[in-house]
Design an enzyme around this catalytic site. Structure first.
Site, mmCIF file in Angstrom:
data_model
loop_
_atom_site.group_PDB
_atom_site.id
_atom_site.type_symbol
_atom_site.label_atom_id
_atom_site.label_comp_id
_atom_site.label_asym_id
_atom_site.label_seq_id
_atom_site.Cartn_x
_atom_site.Cartn_y
_atom_site.Cartn_z
ATOM 1 N N SER A 60 0.843 -1.191 0.000
ATOM 2 C CA SER A 60 0.000 0.000 0.000
ATOM 3 C C SER A 60 0.873 1.232 0.000
ATOM 4 O O SER A 60 2.063 1.171 0.366
ATOM 5 C CB SER A 60 -0.887 0.000 1.255
ATOM 6 O OG SER A 60 -1.489 1.258 1.483
ATOM 7 N N TYR B 87 -2.052 -1.180 10.392
ATOM 8 C CA TYR B 87 -2.166 -1.445 8.954
ATOM 9 C C TYR B 87 -0.878 -1.062 8.233
ATOM 10 O O TYR B 87 -0.342 -1.836 7.432
ATOM 11 C CB TYR B 87 -3.347 -0.661 8.386
ATOM 12 C CG TYR B 87 -3.485 -0.752 6.885
ATOM 13 C CD1 TYR B 87 -4.017 -1.892 6.288
ATOM 14 C CD2 TYR B 87 -3.104 0.311 6.058
ATOM 15 C CE1 TYR B 87 -4.154 -1.975 4.906
ATOM 16 C CE2 TYR B 87 -3.241 0.233 4.685
ATOM 17 C CZ TYR B 87 -3.764 -0.904 4.113
ATOM 18 O OH TYR B 87 -3.889 -0.995 2.745
#
Length: 259
Positions: A141, A154
């Protein structure tokens, strides 16, 4: 185009909008795919939506359970005779202040995002080594490059994916197996964006349109990513067009990250 004729792939998280788009695009270009997810209804939706249903088989599995991962990979090899491509899209997202993140939530984030990716690579690699060929694409990401506020757990998992990708790229290079990662920015019309949007609206005390404006303003190209954007790069990495690329973490985020 028919870049993936006679190629066989496994896609994790195929029940999500990102995984579905990638699966459909691969099948259009001739690939045979084993699609796995924890949601059987989404898998059936995917299978029913593809033109060549003989090229799409589905298996329910929890990526955090090693026995289930072993069974899925063994089934894929038995069905296809080989696995050429592994695409790890399975993942979850969360947003909280670090003080509020429980041990269970931290464990769940790492189990799905990191352990699940690790398990699938571990199980397909012997097949890829025997055939002296493979393409592995992991999903990191933008937050794996530059951590995002309120998403510490995350961000940590997505940074771990980049490290895992680089380590395995070196380890598998002698076998002509490439390992690369994709680092999407915020991608519209996905469950992840819906989840993040709701959380940001709550934490920042904004409505949906204000959140969208806030994040779009940070992107040089002034729009969110689409699943089409991400799929196009994924298929490039899965193809022989990318044969001289390994250990890379490609940003697909409209220019927000440039390193």
């Amino acid at each position: 185009m028919n870049r993936f004729r006679n190629k066989c792939a496994i896609i994790t998280g195929a029940g999500g909008s990102m995984g579905m788009k990638i699966a459909r695009d691969l099948i259009k270009e001739g690939a045979k795919i084993l699609c796995t997810d924890s949601n059987i209804s989404n898998l059936n939706k995917l299978k029913n939506s593809v033109h060549n249903k003989n090229h799409c088989i589905v298996e329910v599995a929890d990526v955090t359970k090693l026995t289930q991962v072993k069974n899925v990979v063994a089934f894929g090899i038995k069905k296809f005779g080989k696995i050429d491509i592994l695409i790890n899209t399975a993942g979850i997202v969360g947003q909280k202040n670090i003080e509020e993140i429980t041990e269970a939530e931290l464990d769940c984030m790492f189990n799905v995002n990191v352990k699940g990716t690790f398990f699938f690579i571990q199980q397909v690699i012997s097949c890829m080594k025997k055939q002296n060929y493979g393409r592995i694409i992991n999903f990191s990401s933008k937050s794996g490059k530059t951590g995002s506020a309120l998403m510490s757990h995350y961000s940590a998992t997505k940074a771990a994916i980049i490290g895992l990708t680089q380590a395995l790229a070196c380890e598998f290079a002698p076998y002509k197996i490439t390992v690369n990662a994709i680092c999407p920015g915020i991608t519209s019309n996905t469950n992840m964006w819906n989840s993040v949007n709701i959380a940001y609206a709550k934490n920042l005390k904004m409505n949906d349109s204000q959140v969208l404006e806030k994040f779009t303003e940070k992107i040089p190209l002034k729009r969110l990513a689409t699943v089409e954007d991400i799929s196009a790069v994924t298929l490039f990495l899965a193809s022989d067009d990318s044969s001289y690329m390994t250990g890379q973490a490609l940003n697909v985020d409209g220019g927000r990250e440039m390193h």
